[in-house]
Design a protein around this motif. Structure first.
Motif, PDB file in Angstrom:
ATOM      1  N   GLY A 140       0.727  -1.275  -0.036  1.00 63.75           N
ATOM      2  CA  GLY A 140       0.096   0.051  -0.039  1.00 63.75           C
ATOM      3  C   GLY A 140       0.851   1.175   0.061  1.00 63.75           C
ATOM      4  N   LYS A 141       2.259   1.366   0.385  1.00 67.42           N
ATOM      5  CA  LYS A 141       2.830   2.463   0.316  1.00 67.42           C
ATOM      6  C   LYS A 141       3.386   2.876  -0.883  1.00 67.42           C
ATOM      7  N   LYS A 142       3.396   4.235  -1.060  1.00 70.24           N
ATOM      8  CA  LYS A 142       3.629   4.919  -2.245  1.00 70.24           C
ATOM      9  C   LYS A 142       4.925   5.832  -2.396  1.00 70.24           C
ATOM     10  N   ASP A 143       5.590   5.373  -1.381  1.00 73.97           N
ATOM     11  CA  ASP A 143       7.047   6.213  -1.305  1.00 73.97           C
ATOM     12  C   ASP A 143       8.142   5.275  -1.461  1.00 73.97           C
ATOM     13  N   ASN A 144       7.854   4.236  -1.854  1.00 70.86           N
ATOM     14  CA  ASN A 144       9.217   3.202  -2.271  1.00 70.86           C
ATOM     15  C   ASN A 144       9.326   2.756  -3.730  1.00 70.86           C
ATOM     16  N   TYR A 145       8.998   3.763  -4.619  1.00 79.18           N
ATOM     17  CA  TYR A 145       9.181   3.394  -5.993  1.00 79.18           C
ATOM     18  C   TYR A 145      10.448   2.856  -6.454  1.00 79.18           C
ATOM     19  N   GLU A 146      11.647   3.593  -5.763  1.00 77.57           N
ATOM     20  CA  GLU A 146      12.719   3.276  -6.275  1.00 77.57           C
ATOM     21  C   GLU A 146      13.343   1.799  -5.974  1.00 77.57           C
ATOM     22  N   LEU A 147      12.942   1.543  -4.680  1.00 74.86           N
ATOM     23  CA  LEU A 147      13.269   0.263  -4.352  1.00 74.86           C
ATOM     24  C   LEU A 147      12.386  -0.688  -5.066  1.00 74.86           C
ATOM     25  N   LYS A 148      11.270  -0.615  -5.449  1.00 74.29           N
ATOM     26  CA  LYS A 148      10.539  -1.357  -6.080  1.00 74.29           C
ATOM     27  C   LYS A 148      10.925  -1.701  -7.445  1.00 74.29           C
ATOM     28  N   ASN A 149      11.574  -0.338  -8.081  1.00 73.42           N
ATOM     29  CA  ASN A 149      11.996  -0.455  -9.377  1.00 73.42           C
ATOM     30  C   ASN A 149      13.264  -1.318  -9.493  1.00 73.42           C
ATOM     31  N   LYS A 150      14.001  -1.144  -8.509  1.00 70.34           N
ATOM     32  CA  LYS A 150      15.293  -2.072  -8.446  1.00 70.34           C
ATOM     33  C   LYS A 150      14.845  -3.595  -8.301  1.00 70.34           C
ATOM     34  N   ALA A 151      14.202  -4.021  -7.491  1.00 65.86           N
ATOM     35  CA  ALA A 151      13.641  -5.318  -7.259  1.00 65.86           C
ATOM     36  C   ALA A 151      13.052  -5.780  -8.696  1.00 65.86           C
ATOM     37  N   GLU A 152      12.484  -5.062  -9.422  1.00 64.99           N
ATOM     38  CA  GLU A 152      11.729  -5.474 -10.752  1.00 64.99           C
ATOM     39  C   GLU A 152      12.862  -5.655 -11.482  1.00 64.99           C
ATOM     40  N   GLN A 153      13.958  -4.764 -11.504  1.00 64.01           N
ATOM     41  CA  GLN A 153      15.063  -5.008 -12.402  1.00 64.01           C
ATOM     42  C   GLN A 153      15.487  -6.582 -12.276  1.00 64.01           C
ATOM     43  N   LEU A 154      15.893  -6.837 -10.970  1.00 60.46           N
ATOM     44  CA  LEU A 154      16.739  -7.995 -10.533  1.00 60.46           C
ATOM     45  C   LEU A 154      15.623  -9.066 -10.937  1.00 60.46           C
ATOM     46  N   PHE A 155      14.381  -8.848 -10.606  1.00 64.67           N
ATOM     47  CA  PHE A 155      13.434  -9.870 -10.766  1.00 64.67           C
ATOM     48  C   PHE A 155      13.437 -10.426 -12.383  1.00 64.67           C
ATOM     49  N   PHE A 156      13.368  -9.533 -13.240  1.00 62.78           N
ATOM     50  CA  PHE A 156      13.119  -9.657 -14.593  1.00 62.78           C
ATOM     51  C   PHE A 156      14.613 -10.028 -15.183  1.00 62.78           C
ATOM     52  N   THR A 157      15.650  -9.853 -14.638  1.00 64.34           N
ATOM     53  CA  THR A 157      16.987 -10.334 -14.974  1.00 64.34           C
ATOM     54  C   THR A 157      17.118 -11.916 -14.950  1.00 64.34           C
ATOM     55  N   ASP A 158      16.790 -12.166 -13.478  1.00 68.79           N
ATOM     56  CA  ASP A 158      16.518 -13.777 -13.494  1.00 68.79           C
ATOM     57  C   ASP A 158      15.657 -14.420 -14.176  1.00 68.79           C
ATOM     58  N   ILE A 159      14.535 -13.651 -14.538  1.00 66.30           N
ATOM     59  CA  ILE A 159      13.549 -14.542 -15.331  1.00 66.30           C
ATOM     60  C   ILE A 159      14.136 -14.673 -16.799  1.00 66.30           C
ATOM     61  N   VAL A 160      14.620 -13.591 -17.509  1.00 63.10           N
ATOM     62  CA  VAL A 160      14.952 -14.036 -18.750  1.00 63.10           C
ATOM     63  C   VAL A 160      16.205 -14.554 -18.736  1.00 63.10           C
ATOM     64  N   ARG A 161      17.256 -14.586 -17.645  1.00 63.48           N
ATOM     65  CA  ARG A 161      18.672 -15.192 -17.677  1.00 63.48           C
ATOM     66  C   ARG A 161      18.417 -16.479 -17.537  1.00 63.48           C
ATOM     67  N   GLU A 162      17.635 -17.069 -16.588  1.00 64.39           N
ATOM     68  CA  GLU A 162      17.352 -18.455 -16.178  1.00 64.39           C
ATOM     69  C   GLU A 162      15.945 -19.143 -16.571  1.00 64.39           C
ATOM     70  N   LYS A 163      15.102 -18.285 -16.767  1.00 63.43           N
ATOM     71  CA  LYS A 163      13.612 -19.087 -17.226  1.00 63.43           C
ATOM     72  C   LYS A 163      13.201 -18.998 -18.453  1.00 63.43           C
ATOM     73  N   LEU A 164      13.617 -17.899 -19.337  1.00 63.97           N
ATOM     74  CA  LEU A 164      13.149 -17.775 -20.532  1.00 63.97           C
ATOM     75  C   LEU A 164      12.787 -18.667 -21.433  1.00 63.97           C
ATOM     76  N   SER A 165      13.562 -19.637 -21.544  1.00 69.63           N
ATOM     77  CA  SER A 165      13.431 -20.744 -22.631  1.00 69.63           C
ATOM     78  C   SER A 165      12.246 -21.730 -22.142  1.00 69.63           C
ATOM     79  N   PHE A 166      11.807 -21.748 -20.906  1.00 72.66           N
ATOM     80  CA  PHE A 166      10.744 -22.592 -20.470  1.00 72.66           C
ATOM     81  C   PHE A 166       9.379 -21.833 -20.623  1.00 72.66           C
TER      82      PHE A 166
END
Length: 300
Positions: A216-242
């Motif tokens: 619900g918090k709206k003051d943590n966009y930078e950390l959420k953006n960083k987490a999103e980058q790390l998550f999608f990095t793992d998804i495409v580097r490790e899981k994309l072929s699946f």
């Protein structure tokens, strides 16, 4: 057999959480409460539930959730004993009174077929008002298909809705993204080990959306953006072929967007993107990637 883990920090809705556990029609579970050095001492409240709820309470002297929410989850899970199944329940979330009963009544169907079980859900706000109708899921669904639907906004998901095997947790753990944002999404993909997720729709979890929790918090966009980058990095580097071919270009694009929310795309990342757009060749996405590479490097 079932451990319900509560990483505790806020008192505001905690009594309602405990009440929902006390009211379970099947009491075959143990509750483990890990207090993250909270300034809101729950001792007086826990006294009310002695003899009414089977729980263990442990206060950690160092706050860890402010540094790594995943590490706080981990040390709370470490409080559990020999239970084979785990649920991590938010200290402001609720269970409808048949969640545990339905878990056990469905267990013979999914016990050897799935590592991850999810319940239907609905959301409440801080005023205890329902903000959604009950959201149900497909009974059997691969974790990859489920995540892709979530990515496209066709379904919803939150940590408290899941029960998972301790063995899968011990093998993979939760990935330590900032604010634990997307850590649960990746966990269901990892934990499932190519087995489908099993859904129980005739009971539900109530997920609280309020200004005092991370969602619900709206003051943590930078950390959420960083987490999103790390998550999608793992998804495409490790899981994309699946993923299915039609899904891969979408995920590659979101990986690129996630990087750009934080910084410029590196040369190595552009090469990775170009190679994978070529592998999953669709003329328009491939040509657009080339155009973005030239544009990005010409303006560098």
């Amino acid at each position: 057999m079932l451990a319900i883990i509560i990483p505790y920090y806020k008192l505001t809705f905690f009594e309602q959480t405990l009440e929902s556990l006390k009211d379970q029609t099947d009491q075959r579970f143990k509750v483990y409460i890990g207090d993250d050095a909270s300034s809101e001492n729950p001792f007086f409240l826990l006294e009310k539930f002695k003899g009414k709820l089977d729980f263990t309470y442990h206060r950690f002297e160092e706050n860890l959730g402010g540094i790594s929410l995943v590490k706080q989850w981990q040390r709370c899970i470490d409080l559990s004993n020999k239970e084979e199944w785990l649920m991590v329940l938010g200290d402001d979330d609720l269970l409808s009174n048949t969640v545990v009963e339905k878990f056990y009544s469905n267990l013979p169907e999914f016990e050897n077929e799935s590592n991850v079980v999810r319940f239907a859900s609905m959301t409440y706000n801080e005023e205890n008002k329902k903000t959604s109708e009950k959201f149900e899921h497909q009974k059997w669904e691969t974790a990859l298909d489920f995540y892709y639907k979530r990515y496209k906004g066709l379904t919803r998901s939150s940590l408290s809705e899941y029960i998972f095997t301790k063995n899968s947790y011990l093998k993979y753990g939760f990935r330590d993204y900032p604010l634990a944002w997307h850590s649960d999404d990746m966990a269901w993909i990892d934990f499932s080990e190519n087995k489908p997720i099993y859904a129980i729709n005739n009971s539900y979890v109530v997920v609280r959306l309020s200004e005092i929790n991370i969602t619900g918090k709206k003051d943590n966009y930078e950390l959420k953006n960083k987490a999103e980058q790390l998550f999608f990095t793992d998804i495409v580097r490790e899981k994309l072929s699946f993923f299915k071919s039609i899904q891969r270009n979408d995920l590659l694009m979101n990986y690129e967007i996630a990087i750009k929310k934080n910084r410029k795309v590196t040369f190595e990342e552009w090469i990775f993107l170009l190679i994978n757009y070529f592998k999953n060749f669709k003329i328009v996405p491939f040509l657009k990637c080339i155009r973005r590479i030239f544009k990005d490097n010409l303006t560098a």
